[in-house]
Design a protein around this motif. Structure first.
Motif, PDB file in Angstrom:
ATOM      1  N   UNK A  97       1.549  -0.969  -0.099  1.00 45.63           N
ATOM      2  CA  UNK A  97       0.287   0.227   0.241  1.00 45.63           C
ATOM      3  C   UNK A  97       1.128   1.717   0.290  1.00 45.63           C
ATOM      4  N   UNK A  98       0.050   2.586  -0.281  1.00 44.16           N
ATOM      5  CA  UNK A  98       1.035   3.389  -0.898  1.00 44.16           C
ATOM      6  C   UNK A  98       0.976   3.769   0.824  1.00 44.16           C
ATOM      7  N   UNK A  99       1.999   4.870   0.631  1.00 50.59           N
ATOM      8  CA  UNK A  99       2.265   5.838   2.114  1.00 50.59           C
ATOM      9  C   UNK A  99       3.773   5.553   2.654  1.00 50.59           C
ATOM     10  N   UNK A 100       3.992   5.372   4.620  1.00 43.95           N
ATOM     11  CA  UNK A 100       5.027   5.434   5.333  1.00 43.95           C
ATOM     12  C   UNK A 100       4.725   4.435   5.250  1.00 43.95           C
ATOM     13  N   UNK A 101       6.112   3.973   5.399  1.00 47.02           N
ATOM     14  CA  UNK A 101       6.481   2.234   5.229  1.00 47.02           C
ATOM     15  C   UNK A 101       6.357   1.377   6.672  1.00 47.02           C
ATOM     16  N   UNK A 102       5.290   2.240   7.652  1.00 48.09           N
ATOM     17  CA  UNK A 102       5.722   1.595   8.666  1.00 48.09           C
ATOM     18  C   UNK A 102       6.089   0.414   9.618  1.00 48.09           C
ATOM     19  N   UNK A 103       6.819   0.291  10.617  1.00 48.22           N
ATOM     20  CA  UNK A 103       6.889  -1.289  10.846  1.00 48.22           C
ATOM     21  C   UNK A 103       5.640  -1.552  11.798  1.00 48.22           C
ATOM     22  N   UNK A 104       6.941  -1.448  13.108  1.00 44.70           N
ATOM     23  CA  UNK A 104       6.035  -1.757  14.562  1.00 44.70           C
ATOM     24  C   UNK A 104       5.348  -0.439  15.098  1.00 44.70           C
ATOM     25  N   UNK A 105       6.252   0.412  14.829  1.00 41.87           N
ATOM     26  CA  UNK A 105       6.515   1.387  15.812  1.00 41.87           C
ATOM     27  C   UNK A 105       6.003   2.243  15.504  1.00 41.87           C
ATOM     28  N   UNK A 106       4.619   2.989  15.233  1.00 37.15           N
ATOM     29  CA  UNK A 106       3.971   4.097  15.441  1.00 37.15           C
ATOM     30  C   UNK A 106       3.082   4.123  15.768  1.00 37.15           C
ATOM     31  N   UNK A 107       3.438   3.317  17.191  1.00 40.98           N
ATOM     32  CA  UNK A 107       2.219   3.068  18.447  1.00 40.98           C
ATOM     33  C   UNK A 107       3.033   3.696  19.385  1.00 40.98           C
ATOM     34  N   UNK A 108       2.819   4.345  20.650  1.00 44.83           N
ATOM     35  CA  UNK A 108       3.231   3.711  22.036  1.00 44.83           C
ATOM     36  C   UNK A 108       2.291   4.078  22.913  1.00 44.83           C
TER      37      UNK A 108
END
Length: 313
Positions: A97-108
């Motif tokens: 999918x298009x967009x920033x290729x986050x792994x698992x760390x776009x969470x806090x």
């Protein structure tokens, strides 16, 4: 210099700045502010609290304007909540999918201190005809210039909440994060904290709150951060809202080797050691339900704890 205790953050985009928390380093249920992920759509505005004002208007009886000191003088509340980017884990999507290729760390997970949004709204007097509450940030710019998806000129980041959610005890306007003033990248001087909802609802650098009598159909509500739903046969746009129940394993890392798989007992043990379980009979029952594979009826009331599970060989 990065250390095991303070690993390097992962830069996903330099301008505007988008930074990912190295999720495999998770060691506690609260993420230190300096390691917290950063999601920006435009450059972070540099606001001076002495000049900043919060303006509340629209379908209200008494439009009001507040400075930061006035807001801090109100009754405060501290709310610990998880925020996750709606695109977290996008790198694993198939097909891509298009967009920033986050792994698992776009969470806090952090402890947020501020005032209930409902108390601000009550000061202004919400009219009976109100349906949604629009939150507008100071960050702005042009989106997707020269593309079919381009914004109609410069726009601010703005999202609305249903009036019921805006008045809920899980929605606050925060000026503090982990017992310290918000940093510039995390929304200084004031940001929304919308418990149980994806991060796009957590508008940063808020300058305007407008109570509206019709559903808001702005760019970030109807052109981005939506999904298709076929509940009525033909597909229709539905703005993203509540986070789904989700579990992420910090260690072993994805693709790494482990002699055995983590079990429910591993998660329960770690939760107990972190003081996250139990927290009342209600949470105890919800945890037991999750352990049996049952989703809670009210996802927004679920205690979301970020925990790292270490599995010994």
């Amino acid at each position: 210099m990065p250390t095991p205790e303070r690993p390097s953050l992962i830069v996903r985009q330099k301008s505007p700045q988008n930074i990912e928390f190295p999720f495999a380093s998770l060691s506690d249920w609260l993420i230190p502010t300096e390691l917290f992920f950063v999601r920006n759509h435009f450059a972070s505005p540099d606001l001076d609290a002495r000049d900043w004002r919060l303006r509340v208007g629209g379908a209200v009886e008494r439009p009001i304007e507040l400075d930061l000191d006035s807001i801090k003088a109100m009754r405060s509340t501290t709310f610990t909540a998880v925020v996750e980017c709606a695109g977290n884990g996008r790198v694993y999507y198939e097909p891509p999918k298009e967009g920033l290729q986050w792994q698992n760390g776009a969470v806090g997970n952090a402890a947020w201190t501020g005032v209930l949004l409902r108390e601000i709204l009550e000061m202004a007097g919400v009219k009976r005809t109100a349906r949604e509450v629009l939150l507008v940030g100071a960050d702005s710019g042009v989106v997707d210039a020269n593309k079919k998806t381009a914004s109609p000129g410069p726009i601010a980041f703005a999202r609305s909440l249903p009036l019921e959610k805006a008045m809920a005890h899980s929605t606050i306007l925060a000026y503090s994060m982990n017992e310290e003033a918000l940093t510039r990248d995390h929304g200084y001087p004031l940001r929304a904290v919308v418990g149980g909802w994806f991060g796009m609802a957590w508008v940063k650098w808020i300058t305007h709150i407008t109570v509206v009598e019709q559903p808001f159909l702005g760019y970030w509500q109807a052109r981005d951060y939506f999904r298709w739903e076929r509940s009525l046969g033909e597909p229709r746009l539905v703005p993203l809202a509540e986070m789904e129940v989700k579990a992420q394993i910090a260690r072993p890392v994805q693709g790494g080797a482990s002699h055995r798989r983590p079990t429910v007992s591993d998660f329960r043990s770690r939760l107990e050691r972190r003081g996250c379980y139990p927290a009342g009979a209600g949470l105890h029952r919800r945890w037991q339900g999750l352990a049996r594979g049952k989703a809670p009826r009210n996802r927004t009331s679920l205690c979301m704890a970020l925990v790292g599970v270490h599995v010994d060989p």
